[in-house]
Design an enzyme around this catalytic site. Structure first.
Site, mmCIF file in Angstrom:
data_model
loop_
_atom_site.group_PDB
_atom_site.id
_atom_site.type_symbol
_atom_site.label_atom_id
_atom_site.label_comp_id
_atom_site.label_asym_id
_atom_site.label_seq_id
_atom_site.Cartn_x
_atom_site.Cartn_y
_atom_site.Cartn_z
ATOM 1 C CG ASP A 188 -1.826 1.241 1.231
ATOM 2 O OD1 ASP A 188 -2.517 1.467 0.230
ATOM 3 O OD2 ASP A 188 -1.820 1.977 2.238
ATOM 4 C CD GLU A 273 -4.787 0.813 -3.651
ATOM 5 O OE1 GLU A 273 -6.025 0.861 -3.556
ATOM 6 O OE2 GLU A 273 -4.021 1.511 -2.973
ATOM 7 C CG ASP A 354 -1.004 3.573 5.505
ATOM 8 O OD1 ASP A 354 -2.021 3.946 4.898
ATOM 9 O OD2 ASP A 354 -0.152 4.375 5.952
#
Length: 372
Positions: A188, A273, A354
């Site tokens: 992340d 991501e 996170d």
């Protein structure tokens, strides 16, 4: 067998005569690029309403200018030919909507030129490199180029601090054995530490090199702004400021290489991501922090290091609610403010925000991979 490319960048130390030739070549490449762009601009203005006719128009070539400008014959013709190819590529990207209309180059633009390997005109010797129309240049070769790598081209560049480098592009047969996926990790993005791993919530602890140097940079830039532009003192101060920027860039690149190498060696698949960093920097006004982290550069390094070993990098949708979903029970929290750094779920699960997101990213990656 598949074919892959890899570039090796080395510092070179030209003599005064060699440096003069390199500077002339930079100037000739820039001159030819601008001449061709000016002609293309006229053509574009004339046919921009008729795309079919515009595509049929031929690009001017560097040979066209050599009769009028004799001094263009003194430099490497392949460097001028590559200027033409770069302009063609710039227009292709413009017509595809990837970039803006090509701009003219000036002396403040990147100083570089590219030459190609043709019938052995580029040779790597002991501590030197031989390039077309140049005597062997002294080179600091800190790593060996494998014998099965074939040199395709070389790009010579000069940094803002006056240092010269050569980037040697090679081609080689590459067919890595696809690695069986046993160890998967989710990452992340973290503004304050580059990333958080799904495994035990480990952080990269990025040192924020730009922020550390920001005070010193501001001080040296203030000094430069008080000097007469173009004076000898101003030029010395400009190099001083450029060296500070260069040091920050080198520190960042070194850190990102080290972290990406650790991950590529440790895991078979890395899930991240697909973030729009430019959009994030504008939306949240985190421009300096986003640029300092170098997330885009990090993911580029990570991808090729994984590819070399037959491993995978997976990017999940940027709209996937990794931060708002509980990694324990799967419940999604509709409202979760950016200031809330601890994730508290109604099921009693409490975790760092996170770390929770990294676990969800990993789980989503495993679903994509169809791993139980």
């Amino acid at each position: 067998m598949g074919v892959a490319n890899k570039a090796y960048k080395f510092r070179i130390f030209p003599t005064k005569e060699q440096e003069d030739f390199l500077v002339r070549t930079f100037g000739c490449v820039r001159f030819v690029y601008n001449k061709m762009l000016a002609e293309r601009k006229e053509t574009y203005e004339k046919y921009k309403d008729n795309k079919a006719l515009l595509r049929k128009q031929k690009f001017p070539t560097p040979a066209k200018y050599k009769k009028e400008f004799e001094w263009l014959k003194e430099v490497d013709s392949l460097a001028l030919a590559n200027a033409q190819l770069n302009l063609q590529r710039a227009f292709s990207n413009f017509f595809l909507g990837k970039t803006k209309y090509p701009k003219f180059k000036n002396r403040k633009s990147k100083q570089s030129y590219t030459t190609n390997m043709v019938t052995g005109n580029i040779k790597i010797l002991a501590g030197h490199i031989k390039l077309p129309k140049l005597t062997p240049l002294r080179m600091k070769q800190h790593r060996e180029i494998p014998s099965h790598h074939v040199i395709k081209s070389c790009t010579v560049s000069r940094s803002a601090t006056g240092k010269y480098h050569v980037s040697i592009l090679t081609e080689y047969e590459h067919n890595p054995v696809k690695k069986e996926i046993n160890h998967v990790v989710g990452l992340d993005f973290a503004m304050d530490g580059l990333f958080v791993e799904s495994e035990e919530g480990k952080k990269a602890y990025y040192p924020r090199f730009y922020r550390q140097a920001e005070g010193k940079l501001a001080k040296e830039q203030r000094k430069m702004s008080n000097m007469m532009n173009g004076s000898s003192r101003w030029k010395k101060q400009r190099i001083k400021v450029a060296k500070l920027h260069e040091r920050v860039a080198n520190q960042r690149k070194n850190f990102l290489h080290q972290e990406s190498r650790k991950l590529a060696n440790r895991y078979d698949c890395v899930v991240i991501e697909n973030l729009d960093m430019k959009g994030m920097s504008k939306a949240f006004r985190f421009g300096k922090s986003v640029a300092d982290n170098g997330w885009g550069m990090f993911t580029t390094f990570l991808r090729y290091k994984l590819d070399e070993q037959g491993k995978q990098l997976i990017k999940i949708d940027k709209w996937f609610p990794s931060s708002k979903t509980c990694s324990a029970c799967g419940h999604m929290h509709a409202a979760l403010h950016l200031s809330e750094r601890t994730f508290n779920c109604d099921c009693g699960f409490v975790i760092d925000r996170d770390w929770n997101a990294a676990i969800n990213i990993k789980n989503e990656g495993r679903l994509i991979l169809d791993l139980s």
